[in-house]
Write a protein that holds these residues in place. Sequence first.
Motif, PDB file in Angstrom:
ATOM      1  N   GLN A 338      19.907   6.926  12.330  1.00  0.00           N
ATOM      2  CA  GLN A 338      20.426   7.033  13.691  1.00  0.00           C
ATOM      3  C   GLN A 338      19.345   7.547  14.644  1.00  0.00           C
ATOM      4  O   GLN A 338      19.300   7.154  15.816  1.00  0.00           O
ATOM      5  N   LEU A 339      18.479   8.410  14.151  1.00  0.00           N
ATOM      6  CA  LEU A 339      17.367   8.876  14.977  1.00  0.00           C
ATOM      7  C   LEU A 339      16.432   7.728  15.336  1.00  0.00           C
ATOM      8  O   LEU A 339      15.898   7.677  16.448  1.00  0.00           O
ATOM      9  N   TRP A 340      16.240   6.834  14.390  1.00  0.00           N
ATOM     10  CA  TRP A 340      15.452   5.633  14.675  1.00  0.00           C
ATOM     11  C   TRP A 340      16.113   4.822  15.786  1.00  0.00           C
ATOM     12  O   TRP A 340      15.455   4.361  16.721  1.00  0.00           O
ATOM     13  N   GLY A 341      17.429   4.666  15.708  1.00  0.00           N
ATOM     14  CA  GLY A 341      18.156   3.913  16.726  1.00  0.00           C
ATOM     15  C   GLY A 341      18.075   4.544  18.102  1.00  0.00           C
ATOM     16  O   GLY A 341      18.106   3.845  19.123  1.00  0.00           O
ATOM     17  N   LEU A 342      17.945   5.869  18.145  1.00  0.00           N
ATOM     18  CA  LEU A 342      17.897   6.569  19.432  1.00  0.00           C
ATOM     19  C   LEU A 342      16.491   6.673  20.010  1.00  0.00           C
ATOM     20  O   LEU A 342      16.320   7.091  21.156  1.00  0.00           O
ATOM     21  N   THR A 343      15.480   6.296  19.212  1.00  0.00           N
ATOM     22  CA  THR A 343      14.094   6.472  19.684  1.00  0.00           C
ATOM     23  C   THR A 343      13.356   5.137  19.826  1.00  0.00           C
ATOM     24  O   THR A 343      13.292   4.583  20.924  1.00  0.00           O
ATOM     25  N   PHE A 352       8.127  -3.654  13.730  1.00  0.00           N
ATOM     26  CA  PHE A 352       7.212  -2.836  14.536  1.00  0.00           C
ATOM     27  C   PHE A 352       7.866  -1.525  14.960  1.00  0.00           C
ATOM     28  O   PHE A 352       7.223  -0.477  14.969  1.00  0.00           O
ATOM     29  N   SER A 353       9.131  -1.585  15.311  1.00  0.00           N
ATOM     30  CA  SER A 353       9.820  -0.362  15.722  1.00  0.00           C
ATOM     31  C   SER A 353       9.932   0.630  14.572  1.00  0.00           C
ATOM     32  O   SER A 353       9.902   1.847  14.785  1.00  0.00           O
ATOM     33  N   ILE A 354      10.061   0.122  13.337  1.00  0.00           N
ATOM     34  CA  ILE A 354      10.096   1.008  12.171  1.00  0.00           C
ATOM     35  C   ILE A 354       8.739   1.679  11.973  1.00  0.00           C
ATOM     36  O   ILE A 354       8.654   2.888  11.732  1.00  0.00           O
ATOM     37  N   PHE A 355       7.692   0.899  12.092  1.00  0.00           N
ATOM     38  CA  PHE A 355       6.345   1.473  11.993  1.00  0.00           C
ATOM     39  C   PHE A 355       6.131   2.525  13.075  1.00  0.00           C
ATOM     40  O   PHE A 355       5.615   3.621  12.800  1.00  0.00           O
ATOM     41  N   LEU A 356       6.543   2.220  14.293  1.00  0.00           N
ATOM     42  CA  LEU A 356       6.386   3.155  15.405  1.00  0.00           C
ATOM     43  C   LEU A 356       7.180   4.438  15.156  1.00  0.00           C
ATOM     44  O   LEU A 356       6.727   5.539  15.483  1.00  0.00           O
ATOM     45  N   PHE A 357       8.350   4.300  14.549  1.00  0.00           N
ATOM     46  CA  PHE A 357       9.167   5.475  14.253  1.00  0.00           C
ATOM     47  C   PHE A 357       8.485   6.376  13.226  1.00  0.00           C
ATOM     48  O   PHE A 357       8.524   7.609  13.345  1.00  0.00           O
ATOM     49  N   THR A 358       7.855   5.791  12.219  1.00  0.00           N
ATOM     50  CA  THR A 358       7.164   6.615  11.217  1.00  0.00           C
ATOM     51  C   THR A 358       5.966   7.338  11.837  1.00  0.00           C
ATOM     52  O   THR A 358       5.660   8.470  11.449  1.00  0.00           O
ATOM     53  N   VAL A 359       5.309   6.684  12.791  1.00  0.00           N
ATOM     54  CA  VAL A 359       4.214   7.354  13.505  1.00  0.00           C
ATOM     55  C   VAL A 359       4.760   8.530  14.310  1.00  0.00           C
ATOM     56  O   VAL A 359       4.179   9.615  14.331  1.00  0.00           O
ATOM     57  N   LEU A 360       5.898   8.303  14.979  1.00  0.00           N
ATOM     58  CA  LEU A 360       6.535   9.365  15.755  1.00  0.00           C
ATOM     59  C   LEU A 360       6.950  10.525  14.850  1.00  0.00           C
ATOM     60  O   LEU A 360       6.814  11.699  15.219  1.00  0.00           O
TER      61      LEU A 360
END
Length: 381
Positions: A338-343, A352-360
Motif C-alpha cells: 500500500q505504501l508503494w501505491g501511495l508513493t 519502473f515504479s517498483i524500482f523507484l520505490f525500492t530506491v525510495l
Amino acid sequence: MRIKAKKERLESLDVFRGLAIVCMIMVDAVPDFEQAPPLMLHTQWQGISFADMAFPGFVFAMGAAAAIWLQKHEQEWWPEMLGKVMKRAGILFLLGILYNVMPMLFQHILLPGSVTVSLWSDLWGQGRLFGVLQRLAMVYALGIVLGRILHTKIDLLMASLFLLLVSSVGFHCFSPDAPFAQADNISSAVDQVVPGAAHCYMGAAFDPEGLYGTIACTASMLLGMLAGRLLLEGTSESFLQLLSYGLVLAGGGVVWNQFDIISKPLWTAPYVLFTSSAFMLLALLLQGLFSLMPRVASFFFHPFRVFGMNPILLYMLTGAALTLLWMLPSPEAALFPQLWGLTTKGIGGIPFSIFLFTVLWCACWWGLAEYLYRRRIFIKI
C-alpha cells in the motif's frame, strides 16, 4: 560501541560493501514480486540476475576486509586469533537466528488471534536454522582460518578453485545423470539431514543458504581476500594483476559453465567465478576512481560509504521493518504494497515504479546511516 575511523581504511572497500548492502536492501523491498523487473528478482534455479549479485558481493567484500584484518593481526598466536574469530562468527550466527525468529515473534505479539500454538512450538517445529547471516558466519570462520594458512595470492586462488572443484564433484558424484536437478541434488540431500526439511526456507525441502553451498561460498570469500591483498599493495602492478585475475575468472566461468549450471540457490562454481570476476573489476574501478579523483569519488559515492560502515545493523533493521509492514494489515492488503501505491506507483510503467520505490525505501534509511556515520557510531561484531 563508538570507534574512530582509521586513516588506513580503504574507502573504496567501504563503498563496495555499501553497494552490496544497498542492493540487498533493494531486492528485499520489492512490493510486488509478480510485476517487478526481472533483474530485481532472484532466479528460481538457473541463470543470474542483478538480485543474484547482492549477497555474493557482500561475501566478496567480507573477504577483502578479512585481508586487511589478517594483516593487522598476523603476529597474534593462533589461540588468540581463533578466539576472536569464533566469537564473531558465533554472534553473527545467533543474530541470524534472531532474524529468522522475527516473523513468528511479531505474529505472536501483533496477531495473537491467528496463532494456534505457542511460540516455542512454532520455533521447534518449523523455525529456520540457516539464513544469510548464518552463512556469513560459517564462511567468515572458515575463510579466516584458511586465509591465515595461505600466505600467497596464488595459494588463495588455488584454494578457492579447489573448493569449487570439491563442490562440483559432489554434485556430479551424487547424481551423475542430473547433478543439478531441483528435485534431487546433493545440496538438498544434505538439507534433509541438517537442518531437516521442516527447518528449511519457507518449509521447503531445500534451503538456499544450506550447509553444502557453504563450500563454494567460502571460495567467494577467498577470492575477495585475494582482491583485498592486491588492493592493499596499491601499486600499478597489483592493479594489473587484479585486472588479469578478473578476466581469467570470467574465462574460467565460461569454460566451467559447459559442465555446471549457473545457480545462485546452489552457489555453483560458474556462479562464483562470474560474480567474483565482476567484483574484482568493480573493486579495481572504484579504487582507480578514489586514487585519481579522491574528492569527486568521495562526494559521489558518499551515500554508499555510510551504508557500508554499518551493514549488518542496517540489514537487520530494514528486515525487521519489512517484516512488520508486510504483516500489518491495511483496509485492502498488507501495508507495505500500500505504501508503494501511495508513493511511486503510477510513475512510468509498473516495473519502473517498483524500482523507484525500492530506491525510495533505501533513501529513507540513508538518514539513519548518515546520522550514525556523522556521530562516528560504527557497530562492529
